[in-house]
Scaffold this motif. Structure first.
Motif, PDB file in Angstrom:
ATOM      1  N   PHE A 226       0.848  -1.184   0.000  1.00  0.00           N
ATOM      2  CA  PHE A 226       0.000   0.000   0.000  1.00  0.00           C
ATOM      3  C   PHE A 226       0.887   1.239   0.000  1.00  0.00           C
ATOM      4  CE2 PHE A 226      -3.984  -2.188   1.223  1.00  0.00           C
ATOM      5  CZ  PHE A 226      -4.875  -1.434   0.468  1.00  0.00           C
ATOM      6  N   PHE A 227       0.532   2.195  -0.875  1.00  0.00           N
ATOM      7  CA  PHE A 227       1.231   3.470  -0.940  1.00  0.00           C
ATOM      8  C   PHE A 227       0.256   4.587  -0.573  1.00  0.00           C
ATOM      9  CE2 PHE A 227       3.730   0.707  -3.567  1.00  0.00           C
ATOM     10  CZ  PHE A 227       5.039   1.133  -3.420  1.00  0.00           C
ATOM     11  N   GLU A 228       0.724   5.512   0.252  1.00  0.00           N
ATOM     12  CA  GLU A 228      -0.083   6.673   0.624  1.00  0.00           C
ATOM     13  C   GLU A 228       0.335   7.854  -0.246  1.00  0.00           C
ATOM     14  OE1 GLU A 228      -1.414   8.393   4.839  1.00  0.00           O
ATOM     15  OE2 GLU A 228       0.653   8.953   4.321  1.00  0.00           O
ATOM     16  N   ILE A 229      -0.646   8.398  -0.999  1.00  0.00           N
ATOM     17  CA  ILE A 229      -0.376   9.509  -1.911  1.00  0.00           C
ATOM     18  C   ILE A 229      -1.111  10.744  -1.420  1.00  0.00           C
ATOM     19  CG2 ILE A 229      -0.747  10.397  -4.244  1.00  0.00           C
ATOM     20  CD1 ILE A 229      -0.456   6.705  -3.810  1.00  0.00           C
ATOM     21  N   ASP A 230      -0.388  11.818  -1.253  1.00  0.00           N
ATOM     22  CA  ASP A 230      -0.962  13.097  -0.842  1.00  0.00           C
ATOM     23  C   ASP A 230      -1.463  13.827  -2.083  1.00  0.00           C
ATOM     24  OD1 ASP A 230      -1.548  15.661   0.065  1.00  0.00           O
ATOM     25  OD2 ASP A 230       0.119  15.689   1.483  1.00  0.00           O
TER      26      ASP A 230
END
Length: 282
Positions: A226-230
């Motif tokens: 999982f990648f968190e993208i702002d």
């Protein structure tokens, strides 16, 4: 003796009687192309040369909406739209005159309004792709809550290619007008930029530096991450992600401003990089 036939006469002889009465908004029984059965349907759009009809099957999910040929229409069940009501109703063909009826005049007026609106969207979409591939604020991403608009009820993308997969979309998505008429839109599976051809995609892939979503990896289990993208820091990626999601979500509302949102992208890892599987946002 050789007999020369006029093409116009030949086509008129092959025309289906009463087909000219099928207008946008009417209802009739239509044979589904994927199933050998007739269902009650509403005509959303009419095209000529050859005659084609974009229909919505009543009480069915809109992802089943499709273009059908004239041969799939049961003209005996045709019901014309009544004044002041959406869609087809119980008024039968026999109860309306062949020309000059109020229903037909309403259909012409509504069609003219749709054409004017489409022309406006075309003008706006000319500036809809900036150099980095993101829609501008005057382009399609400035759309907010038009799910019931006549234009957005019609699936406008025939096919997309994402990585090794070719996928048929389910719903409308406001991609730039210069792309929606193509047989396929090609999308980079790493940065999600959309281009018009495989040649353009190959050229882009040589310059694309991303091999994973542009964010922080916050979870990994074997080959899944999982990648968190702002949305504030990665605005172009977030906009492209929303456009891609709209192809498969009927009631998703698109906002140009992605700054308040965080996106969590699930990706699968192989020897070529991280490939998008799905996402959620908050």
């Amino acid at each position: 003796m050789v007999v020369l036939m006029n093409e116009n006469n030949s086509s008129s002889e092959n025309a289906i009687p009463g087909l000219e009465r099928v207008v946008e908004g009417c209802r009739l029984m239509v044979k589904m192309t994927t199933q050998n059965e007739y269902r009650d349907a509403e005509v959303l759009l009419v095209r000529n040369d050859p005659p084609r009809f974009y229909v919505h099957y009543i009480d069915c999910n809109r992802r089943l909406d499709e273009w059908v040929p004239a041969e799939n229409l049961n003209l005996e069940s045709l019901r014309m739209p009544q004044k002041g009501k959406k869609g087809g109703v119980t008024q039968s063909v026999e109860s309306t005159s062949a020309s000059g009826s109020p229903e037909r005049e309403m259909s012409k007026k509504s069609a003219a309004m749709r054409k004017r609106k489409a022309a406006t969207m075309d003008e706006d979409s000319q500036d809809g792709i900036s150099q980095n591939g993101a829609p501008s604020i005057r382009g399609s991403m400035s759309m907010v809550g038009h799910s019931e608009d006549a234009l957005t009820r019609i699936r406008n993308i025939e096919m997309i290619e994402l990585g090794r997969h070719r996928i048929q979309p389910w719903y409308f998505a406001p991609y730039p007008q210069q792309l929606v008429h193509l047989p396929c839109i090609y999308i980079c599976e790493f940065c999600l930029k959309y281009v018009k051809s495989q040649t353009c995609l190959k050229t882009h892939m040589k310059k694309c530096y991303l091999k994973h979503p542009p964010g922080n990896e916050i979870y990994r289990n074997e080959q899944l991450s999982f990648f968190e993208i702002d949305g504030r820091k990665n605005k172009t990626y977030a906009q492209n992600l929303c456009l891609l999601a709209k192809l498969f979500l009927d009631h998703k509302t698109l906002y140009y401003d992605t700054d308040p949102f965080l996106f969590y992208v699930l990706a699968f890892l192989d020897d070529r990089g991280f490939h998008i599987v799905g996402f959620l946002s908050k």
